[in-house]
Design a protein around this motif. Structure first.
Motif, PDB file in Angstrom:
ATOM      1  N   ALA A  31      -2.841   0.360  -6.530  1.00 25.62           N
ATOM      2  CA  ALA A  31      -3.890   0.574  -5.304  1.00 25.62           C
ATOM      3  C   ALA A  31      -3.378  -0.165  -3.965  1.00 25.62           C
ATOM      4  N   THR A  32      -2.369  -0.924  -4.166  1.00 27.14           N
ATOM      5  CA  THR A  32      -1.686  -1.650  -2.942  1.00 27.14           C
ATOM      6  C   THR A  32      -0.997  -0.468  -2.184  1.00 27.14           C
ATOM      7  N   GLU A  33      -0.353   0.358  -3.057  1.00 30.92           N
ATOM      8  CA  GLU A  33       0.429   1.513  -2.421  1.00 30.92           C
ATOM      9  C   GLU A  33      -0.234   2.583  -1.947  1.00 30.92           C
ATOM     10  N   ARG A  34      -1.406   2.797  -2.602  1.00 39.38           N
ATOM     11  CA  ARG A  34      -2.253   3.834  -2.104  1.00 39.38           C
ATOM     12  C   ARG A  34      -3.076   3.425  -0.587  1.00 39.38           C
ATOM     13  N   ALA A  35      -3.106   2.226  -0.699  1.00 38.39           N
ATOM     14  CA  ALA A  35      -3.927   1.774   0.634  1.00 38.39           C
ATOM     15  C   ALA A  35      -2.842   1.773   1.577  1.00 38.39           C
ATOM     16  N   SER A  36      -1.626   1.409   1.437  1.00 37.49           N
ATOM     17  CA  SER A  36      -0.615   1.552   2.643  1.00 37.49           C
ATOM     18  C   SER A  36      -0.278   2.678   3.004  1.00 37.49           C
TER      19      SER A  36
END
Length: 64
Positions: free
Chosen positions: A57-62
């Motif tokens: 989720a963090t990678e998608r958001a970034s």
């Protein structure tokens, strides 16, 4: 703990990130010296899948 886990498992310019399992082992090894044992106990109660989902989720958001 979250910051430690992220630092250990993220790629850096000077080294590749380690696996969640290796990071977990290191955190357990350092319980009582670097890390509060009670916090480590709580950290260990979080399922591995949760950390994988949070990372994704963090990678998608970034990215966007």
């Amino acid at each position: 703990m979250a910051d430690t886990l992220d630092a250990m498992t993220s790629d850096r310019p000077y080294r590749r990130g380690t696996t969640f399992a290796a990071a977990r082992d290191e955190i357990v090894r350092c319980a009582g010296t670097q890390f509060d044992p009670q916090i480590v106990e709580l950290f260990l109660a979080i399922p591995h899948e949760t950390w994988v989902e949070l990372r994704a989720a963090t990678e998608r958001a970034s990215q966007g």
